[in-house]
Design a protein around this motif. Sequence first.
Motif, PDB file in Angstrom:
ATOM      1  N   ARG A   1       0.731  -1.200  -0.099  1.00  0.00           N
ATOM      2  CA  ARG A   1      -0.118  -0.013   0.061  1.00  0.00           C
ATOM      3  C   ARG A   1       0.877   1.402  -0.094  1.00  0.00           C
ATOM      4  O   ARG A   1       1.728   1.405   0.729  1.00  0.00           O
ATOM      5  CB  ARG A   1      -0.928   0.093   1.291  1.00  0.00           C
ATOM      6  CG  ARG A   1      -2.040  -1.064   1.360  1.00  0.00           C
ATOM      7  CD  ARG A   1      -2.769  -0.832   2.549  1.00  0.00           C
ATOM      8  NE  ARG A   1      -3.529  -1.906   3.069  1.00  0.00           N
ATOM      9  CZ  ARG A   1      -3.933  -2.278   4.123  1.00  0.00           C
ATOM     10  NH1 ARG A   1      -3.564  -1.349   5.145  1.00  0.00           N
ATOM     11  NH2 ARG A   1      -4.885  -3.181   4.434  1.00  0.00           N
ATOM     12  N   GLY A   2       0.610   2.049  -0.831  1.00  0.00           N
ATOM     13  CA  GLY A   2       1.421   3.641  -0.972  1.00  0.00           C
ATOM     14  C   GLY A   2       2.712   3.464  -1.590  1.00  0.00           C
ATOM     15  O   GLY A   2       3.186   4.391  -1.919  1.00  0.00           O
ATOM     16  N   ALA A   3       3.339   2.218  -1.600  1.00  0.00           N
ATOM     17  CA  ALA A   3       4.605   2.446  -1.956  1.00  0.00           C
ATOM     18  C   ALA A   3       4.569   1.609  -3.454  1.00  0.00           C
ATOM     19  O   ALA A   3       5.289   2.323  -4.432  1.00  0.00           O
ATOM     20  CB  ALA A   3       5.485   1.211  -1.026  1.00  0.00           C
ATOM     21  N   GLU A   4       3.749   0.295  -3.806  1.00  0.00           N
ATOM     22  CA  GLU A   4       3.770  -0.105  -4.816  1.00  0.00           C
ATOM     23  C   GLU A   4       2.479   0.140  -5.385  1.00  0.00           C
ATOM     24  O   GLU A   4       2.512   0.250  -6.838  1.00  0.00           O
ATOM     25  CB  GLU A   4       4.170  -1.674  -4.875  1.00  0.00           C
ATOM     26  CG  GLU A   4       5.437  -1.985  -4.187  1.00  0.00           C
ATOM     27  CD  GLU A   4       5.773  -3.298  -4.078  1.00  0.00           C
ATOM     28  OE1 GLU A   4       6.650  -4.041  -4.794  1.00  0.00           O
ATOM     29  OE2 GLU A   4       5.239  -3.950  -3.394  1.00  0.00           O
ATOM     30  N   ILE A   5       1.353   0.051  -4.874  1.00  0.00           N
ATOM     31  CA  ILE A   5       0.057   0.297  -5.544  1.00  0.00           C
ATOM     32  C   ILE A   5      -0.372   1.524  -4.944  1.00  0.00           C
ATOM     33  O   ILE A   5      -0.515   1.200  -3.408  1.00  0.00           O
ATOM     34  CB  ILE A   5      -0.786  -0.867  -5.349  1.00  0.00           C
ATOM     35  CG1 ILE A   5      -0.331  -2.122  -6.237  1.00  0.00           C
ATOM     36  CG2 ILE A   5      -2.181  -0.497  -5.977  1.00  0.00           C
ATOM     37  CD1 ILE A   5      -1.226  -3.329  -5.744  1.00  0.00           C
ATOM     38  N   ALA A   6      -0.865   2.755  -5.079  1.00  0.00           N
ATOM     39  CA  ALA A   6      -1.319   3.804  -4.643  1.00  0.00           C
ATOM     40  C   ALA A   6      -2.524   4.224  -4.976  1.00  0.00           C
ATOM     41  O   ALA A   6      -2.960   3.756  -6.060  1.00  0.00           O
ATOM     42  CB  ALA A   6      -0.011   5.121  -4.629  1.00  0.00           C
ATOM     43  N   MET A   7      -3.120   5.058  -4.192  1.00  0.00           N
ATOM     44  CA  MET A   7      -4.776   5.160  -4.640  1.00  0.00           C
ATOM     45  C   MET A   7      -4.885   6.672  -4.181  1.00  0.00           C
ATOM     46  O   MET A   7      -4.533   7.255  -3.164  1.00  0.00           O
ATOM     47  CB  MET A   7      -5.408   4.336  -3.404  1.00  0.00           C
ATOM     48  CG  MET A   7      -6.902   4.379  -4.053  1.00  0.00           C
ATOM     49  SD  MET A   7      -7.667   2.745  -3.066  1.00  0.00           S
ATOM     50  CE  MET A   7      -9.313   2.866  -3.858  1.00  0.00           C
ATOM     51  N   ILE A   8      -5.726   7.121  -5.182  1.00  0.00           N
ATOM     52  CA  ILE A   8      -6.291   8.554  -4.789  1.00  0.00           C
ATOM     53  C   ILE A   8      -7.832   8.586  -4.855  1.00  0.00           C
ATOM     54  O   ILE A   8      -8.439   7.748  -5.638  1.00  0.00           O
ATOM     55  CB  ILE A   8      -5.718   9.662  -5.783  1.00  0.00           C
ATOM     56  CG1 ILE A   8      -6.126   9.238  -7.245  1.00  0.00           C
ATOM     57  CG2 ILE A   8      -4.360  10.014  -5.806  1.00  0.00           C
ATOM     58  CD1 ILE A   8      -5.501  10.316  -8.286  1.00  0.00           C
ATOM     59  N   PHE A   9      -8.500   9.602  -3.915  1.00  0.00           N
ATOM     60  CA  PHE A   9      -9.901   9.291  -3.860  1.00  0.00           C
ATOM     61  C   PHE A   9     -10.567  10.814  -4.393  1.00  0.00           C
ATOM     62  O   PHE A   9      -9.992  11.624  -4.921  1.00  0.00           O
ATOM     63  CB  PHE A   9     -10.242   9.204  -2.401  1.00  0.00           C
ATOM     64  CG  PHE A   9      -9.437   7.892  -1.697  1.00  0.00           C
ATOM     65  CD1 PHE A   9     -10.206   6.695  -1.665  1.00  0.00           C
ATOM     66  CD2 PHE A   9      -8.300   8.002  -1.417  1.00  0.00           C
ATOM     67  CE1 PHE A   9      -9.545   5.780  -1.181  1.00  0.00           C
ATOM     68  CE2 PHE A   9      -7.733   6.730  -0.732  1.00  0.00           C
ATOM     69  CZ  PHE A   9      -8.323   5.534  -0.534  1.00  0.00           C
ATOM     70  N   GLN A  10     -11.983  10.559  -4.250  1.00  0.00           N
ATOM     71  CA  GLN A  10     -12.909  11.252  -4.943  1.00  0.00           C
ATOM     72  C   GLN A  10     -12.844  12.779  -4.269  1.00  0.00           C
ATOM     73  O   GLN A  10     -12.607  13.746  -4.916  1.00  0.00           O
ATOM     74  CB  GLN A  10     -14.114  10.903  -4.690  1.00  0.00           C
ATOM     75  CG  GLN A  10     -15.346  11.866  -5.443  1.00  0.00           C
ATOM     76  CD  GLN A  10     -16.564  11.021  -5.525  1.00  0.00           C
ATOM     77  OE1 GLN A  10     -16.872   9.947  -5.315  1.00  0.00           O
ATOM     78  NE2 GLN A  10     -17.596  12.036  -5.921  1.00  0.00           N
ATOM     79  N   GLU A  11     -13.090  12.691  -2.938  1.00  0.00           N
ATOM     80  CA  GLU A  11     -13.375  14.080  -2.280  1.00  0.00           C
ATOM     81  C   GLU A  11     -12.085  14.529  -1.927  1.00  0.00           C
ATOM     82  O   GLU A  11     -11.582  14.078  -0.524  1.00  0.00           O
ATOM     83  CB  GLU A  11     -14.129  14.007  -1.388  1.00  0.00           C
ATOM     84  CG  GLU A  11     -15.735  14.403  -1.537  1.00  0.00           C
ATOM     85  CD  GLU A  11     -15.680  15.884  -1.875  1.00  0.00           C
ATOM     86  OE1 GLU A  11     -14.666  16.750  -1.229  1.00  0.00           O
ATOM     87  OE2 GLU A  11     -16.411  16.386  -2.437  1.00  0.00           O
ATOM     88  N   PRO A  12     -11.204  15.311  -2.420  1.00  0.00           N
ATOM     89  CA  PRO A  12      -9.807  15.486  -1.847  1.00  0.00           C
ATOM     90  C   PRO A  12     -10.042  16.370  -0.479  1.00  0.00           C
ATOM     91  O   PRO A  12      -8.984  16.509   0.076  1.00  0.00           O
ATOM     92  CB  PRO A  12      -9.325  16.381  -2.992  1.00  0.00           C
ATOM     93  CG  PRO A  12     -10.569  17.054  -3.794  1.00  0.00           C
ATOM     94  CD  PRO A  12     -11.556  15.999  -3.569  1.00  0.00           C
ATOM     95  N   MET A  13     -10.947  17.106  -0.145  1.00  0.00           N
ATOM     96  CA  MET A  13     -11.143  17.754   1.000  1.00  0.00           C
ATOM     97  C   MET A  13     -11.367  16.732   2.116  1.00  0.00           C
ATOM     98  O   MET A  13     -10.344  16.699   3.333  1.00  0.00           O
ATOM     99  CB  MET A  13     -12.548  18.750   1.027  1.00  0.00           C
ATOM    100  CG  MET A  13     -12.626  19.527   2.118  1.00  0.00           C
ATOM    101  SD  MET A  13     -11.284  20.761   2.369  1.00  0.00           S
ATOM    102  CE  MET A  13     -11.670  21.142   4.052  1.00  0.00           C
ATOM    103  N   SER A  14     -12.274  15.820   2.017  1.00  0.00           N
ATOM    104  CA  SER A  14     -12.377  14.910   3.073  1.00  0.00           C
ATOM    105  C   SER A  14     -11.415  13.847   3.083  1.00  0.00           C
ATOM    106  O   SER A  14     -11.269  13.239   4.247  1.00  0.00           O
ATOM    107  CB  SER A  14     -13.831  14.489   3.200  1.00  0.00           C
ATOM    108  OG  SER A  14     -14.359  13.869   1.864  1.00  0.00           O
TER     109      SER A  14
END
Lengths: 328, 571
Positions: B98-111
Amino acid sequence: MLGFIIKRLLWMVPSLFAVSFLAFVLIQLPPGDYVTTYIATLAASNEIVDRTAAAELRARFGLDQPFIVQYLKWISGIVLRGDFGLSFEWQQPVSELIWERMALTLVVTSSTLLMTWAIAFPIGVFTAVRQYSIGDYFFTFLGFLGLAIPSFLLALVLMYVAVVLFGADVGGLFSPEYQTAPWSWGKVLNLIEHLWVPVLILATNGTASLIRIMRANMLDELHRPYVTTARAKGLSEFRLLLKYPVRVAINPFISTIGWLLPNLISGALIVAVVLSLPIAGPLLLQSLMSQDMYLAGAFVLLMCTLTLVGTLLSDILLALVDPRIRFD
Amino acid sequence: MTDAATILSIRDLHTHFPVRGGIVKAVDGVSFDLARGKTVCVVGESGSGKSVTARSILQIVDPPGRVVTGSIVFNRANGTSVDLAALNPRGREIRSVRGAEIAMIFQEPMSSLSPVHTIGNQITEVLRLHLRMGKKEATDRAVDLLRAVEIPNPERAIERYTFEYSGGMRQRAMIAMALACNPQVLIADEPTTALDVTTQAEILDLMKRLQSERGMAVMFITHDMGVVAEIADEVVVMYQGKVVERGPVEQIFHAPQDPYTQMLLGNVLKLERPSAIRAVRAPLPAEEPPLLDVRGLKMHFPIRKGFFKRIVDHVKAVDDVDIVVRAGETLGIVGESGSGKTTLGRCLLRVYEPTAGQILYRRTDGSITDVAALEPDRLRECRREMRMIFQDPFASLNPRMTVGQIIGEPLLVNGLAEGSALHDRVAELLKRVGLNPDWAERYPHAFSGGQRQRIGIARALALSPRLIVADEATSALDVSLRAQMLDLMLQLQDELKLAYVFVSHDISVIRYICDRVAVMYRGKVVETGEAEQVCNDPVHGYTKALLSAVPRPDPRERRIHTRHRYVSDAA
C-alpha cells in the motif's frame, strides 16, 4: 492568534462585572441577612438580642445601606485593594480564609482532571475501535457503574475499607501532625499520600461521560475518508489511529476543561464534607448556611472567574490543536 | 492468458458485506487485468461495486465488508508475484504494498486529506514510512513532488493545510502523495468527479503526463463516459457487482455488446443533443414581453476583517447581471463553482437580498412588479408563482415528514387547500410527476434519488407556479435518471406553460433542456444566446475554454489535451 487572545481577555472584563453583580444578587436573595441568622443562632441558646443591638450590628457590618451601595463598596474593595471584605462568622478578612483553600482545591481539581483523562482517553479510543466487542461492553458497564454510584457512598466505603483493613486514616488532606504546620517537603509528601483517595473517588464519577464523549467522537471520525487514505498509504493500524482520528476526536476533550473546572469545585462538595477535606466546597456551604455574605460572595465570584478562565484556556488550546479554528 | 505486461490480474473476486438479514455481494465475481503503462477505466452507476473493487485490491474495504474469495495477483518488475487477496489485511506484507507499490487517490480531496495536518506532513509521512527517508530528505522530496504536480510555490505550499487549498490544488496534492514512492499501479477512485470541468481537464492532463513519464498502470474509476472516452485504453463496465462487459475503449463505445452498456451509452449520447421534446415544439412568439426581466442585478457579500470586523472588501458574487426569461422557455445559467450562478438563482426569489438592481416580474394581469423592492406581504404573493427545485434530493426533503405532508406544505401554509381537497391535490401532483398517489403516506427514505427529485418537483408545482428556478436539479442523479428527469421537466413545461431558470455546471444538461443560455464567469454574464449557438459556436473566450474542456463520449474525438485555454483579463 494574539489578537484573538487579547480580544477574549478584553471581553472577560464586562463578563466579570456582570457575574460579580449576579453573584452579589444571588447571595442577597435568601430572606434576612447575617444578623438575622446570628440572632437566630443565639436565640437557640436562649440569648435574646434586642432591636437596638441588632441595628447596631447591621450598621457596623454596613448591612443597613442600600443594596447597590453595598455592592459598589464590595466590588471597589476587590478591584482597588484586593480586599474581599470581612467574614462575619470568622471575624477574619475573607482573602486570608480562602487562598489556602483555593490552592488546595486547585490541586485536588487538577489531579482529578488528569486522572479522569488518563482513564477516559484510552478507554474511549479502545471502545470505539472495538465497538460492540466484549471489551467495549465491559468498560462501558464499568464506566456507568462509576457514574451511578454516588461519590459520597464510595467515599464512605473507601474510608471504611482503609480504616478496617489497613488501619489508615484517609480523611482530610493531611495527617494531624501536619494540619497546622507550615509548608515543608514533608507536608507536600503527606498531601500526596492523602490525595489519591478523593482523586480516585471524584475521577470514578467523571470518567463515564468522558468515555462516552471520546467514544462517540472516535466513531464519527473512524470512517472518514481521510482514515481510508491513511490506510491506503500503508500505515499500521495503531499509528494511523493515533495520528489521524484520535487527533481530530480529541478536540471536544479539550473543550471539557471549560466546564470541568468549576464543576469540580462544587461537584466535590459532598465528597469533601464526607472526607473532611480542607478545600473550598465545605467552607462555601458553611458560609451560605450562615449567610456570611462576603465569604460566600468571594467564592461564587472565584468560581465564575474560574469558569471564564477555563473557557478561555480551552479555546486557546483548541485553537492551538486545530488549525481550522486558528485560521478562522 | 497473463503476459509479461500484466501487472495486476484480478480473478473471480468476491467482496461481501454481511448485514442484518443477509449478505450484500458488493463485488460478485469480478475479473480483469491491468497492464503496465495502460489505463483501465471501470465505469458503472452508483452502487455498481466499482469503488469496493478498487478498495478490495488494497484490502481496505470498510468493515464489515471483506474479500471472501478470488485472487489479485500482483506481478512486480523484478519477476516476483504476490496474491494480495490472500494476505492478512492488517499484516506487514500488504502494508508494504500500500502506498509504495500500489497507490490510491480518492474522490473528495477535501475529506480524503486530514484537516489538521499540513500537506507536507501528509506527504513526507509516506516517504519516511516506505523509503525510510530522514526528515530533511523527505521534505526536499515533497517539495519536488509538489512541483511535479504543478503546485505554485511548493516550498511554502507544504506548510499549508488542506482548507487553504482550492479543490483542484487539493487533488494535485493528493496525486503528489500517491506518487511519492513511485508506485507501479495507481488506482484513482473518481478523482475528478468533485471538480469543475476545466479543473478536471487539468488534472487529467497531469495524470496522463505523469503516467507516461513513469510507465504506471492506472485503474481509473468513474461514472462519466466522457472521461472514459478521453483517457481509457480498456474499459470495464460494472453493474450490480458484476462485470457486464470489458474490452478496448473503441469496442465499448462503437460496438457495445451488452444491453446494459448499450443503455448507458444511449443515455449519455441522448444528452449530447437537444431533447426530442423540444424539437417538435412550435417556436415561442418572439414579440411577447418577458416574464422576468432582470436589470443590473448585484449581490455583494461583505468581507469582514480585523478587530472591529470592519468591512474591508466585497465578494462580488453577482455583479451587474442582466437576463431575460420569457414565459414557457428555459434559460440555462451555466458556469463553474464560484461563478455566482447559484447566488443569482437565489436572488431571483429573493432568498438573498440583492445589493442593487431590478427584478421585473410580469404578473398574470400584465402588471409589472419589481421583486427586488417588494415588501414582505407582496413578496409572499409573488413567491407562490416562483418556486425552486434543489440539488440534493436527500437533504432537501425533511426526513420526518411524509411525502404527502412535504408536497402539501406550500398549499397549507398559503391557506390554499386543506382536508380532502389537499389530499386530492397531492395525489394529482404525485401522478403528474410519475409517482403512485398511494405513496403519499410514505417517508422520503423509502424512495430512491430519482424518485425523491420527483417529489421535489411535485412540491415546486404545488402552487401552480409560472417560473421555476432549478438549481443543479439533476447533478446528484445517475446519468440514466438524468435524461428521464429532464424529459419530465420538459413535459411539465408543455403541459403547464412553465418557465425554467436552469442553473447547472453540466453543458450536456444545458444543451438538452435549455432554449437560451447565459454563461457566468466570476459574477458576470460573459455570453448569452440561443443554446445551440452558444454550445456549438461560442463567441467569448471563456465559453470556448469551458466547452472544450468537456470530454466527449467518443474515443475517436479526444480533445482535452488540445483544449482551448482562457486567461482572464483580470488575472
